[in-house]
Scaffold this active site. Sequence first.
Site, mmCIF file in Angstrom:
data_model
loop_
_atom_site.group_PDB
_atom_site.id
_atom_site.type_symbol
_atom_site.label_atom_id
_atom_site.label_comp_id
_atom_site.label_asym_id
_atom_site.label_seq_id
_atom_site.Cartn_x
_atom_site.Cartn_y
_atom_site.Cartn_z
ATOM 1 N N VAL A 1 3.627 0.950 2.876
ATOM 2 C CA VAL A 1 3.632 -0.164 3.831
ATOM 3 C C VAL A 1 4.193 -1.419 3.162
ATOM 4 C CG1 VAL A 1 2.208 -1.617 5.329
ATOM 5 C CG2 VAL A 1 1.649 0.807 5.046
ATOM 6 N N ALA B 1 0.859 -1.188 0.000
ATOM 7 C CA ALA B 1 0.000 0.000 0.000
ATOM 8 C C ALA B 1 0.889 1.230 0.000
ATOM 9 C CB ALA B 1 -0.912 0.011 1.221
ATOM 10 N N SER B 2 0.386 2.302 -0.620
ATOM 11 C CA SER B 2 1.148 3.545 -0.650
ATOM 12 C C SER B 2 0.185 4.717 -0.572
ATOM 13 C CB SER B 2 1.988 3.623 -1.931
ATOM 14 O OG SER B 2 2.797 4.787 -1.917
ATOM 15 N N LYS C 1 5.641 0.467 8.078
ATOM 16 C CA LYS C 1 5.244 1.711 7.418
ATOM 17 C C LYS C 1 6.470 2.623 7.334
ATOM 18 C CE LYS C 1 1.732 5.338 8.099
ATOM 19 N NZ LYS C 1 0.630 5.759 9.004
ATOM 20 N N ASP D 1 -9.416 9.510 11.613
ATOM 21 C CA ASP D 1 -9.311 9.311 10.165
ATOM 22 C C ASP D 1 -10.001 8.002 9.773
ATOM 23 O OD1 ASP D 1 -8.545 9.819 7.574
ATOM 24 O OD2 ASP D 1 -6.472 9.164 7.815
ATOM 25 N N SER E 1 0.089 9.313 0.593
ATOM 26 C CA SER E 1 0.823 10.558 0.366
ATOM 27 C C SER E 1 2.101 10.662 1.195
ATOM 28 C CB SER E 1 -0.093 11.750 0.655
ATOM 29 O OG SER E 1 -0.650 11.631 1.949
ATOM 30 N N ILE E 2 2.064 10.167 2.423
ATOM 31 C CA ILE E 2 3.202 10.344 3.325
ATOM 32 C C ILE E 2 4.158 9.155 3.293
ATOM 33 C CG2 ILE E 2 3.832 10.482 5.785
ATOM 34 C CD1 ILE E 2 1.419 12.288 6.184
#
Length: 242
Positions: free
Chosen positions: A22, A15-16, A36, A170, A18-19
Amino acid sequence: PLEQLFAEFDEKPIASASIGQVHRARLHTGEAVAVKVQHADIHQKVHVDLDILAGLAQMAQMIEEFQNYRPEAIVEEFRRTLSNELEFSRELRNMQQIARQFQNDSSLRVPRTYPEFSTDRVLTMEFLEGIPLGDGARLETSGIDLPKLARSGAEIYMRMIFEHGFYHADPHPGNILVLDGGVFGLLDHGMVGRIDEGLHDDFAEMLLAVTDQDAEHLAILITRLGATPPNLDRASLTLDVA
């Protein structure tokens, strides 16, 4: 070196965002973990973008119809939130606190953290297997009682907000997994909210006003909690609330 820290490490991210991104990995002690990692130079990119936003907000603040929206204050809040998200050590502490809050509640699982494999830019946590909350098709065929799941999710957030005053801020579907048995797995704790005792009491009073359908009392509470303009038409606000 990766081989000293991990028995296995998949260099292709699963997974990717903006910051950061993983990666799946396995510790030498056998535990499956998610690692991460922040993108290179992300701090510099974020701070440049925030400086540009601050300049735009300063110009917007000079335009009369934008002033009630307080653009400079919004950008400053955005800066504070994003700066916190860039500190993975802060996220690790957030995860530990929410895990403590729900240590006796089997409806929520927060991944175990590994501080010895974590820094400000790297966060290592237990790898959770589950169905993403946004995958409605898989949930429909999973055999999980979905109305019960929905109630459980609502109760978890109500407890965070009204009982603990510290909550995961979030909650989009990509950050929530449904584990075996209808247990929620909560990911990405970089953004959290805190509610002090006074605000906590005001929220409770607002809920009572909603339940009693008391628009006048609710309007008074809204003006007490919010930053209201000097020319606020309180009578119109009460009508809108009603």
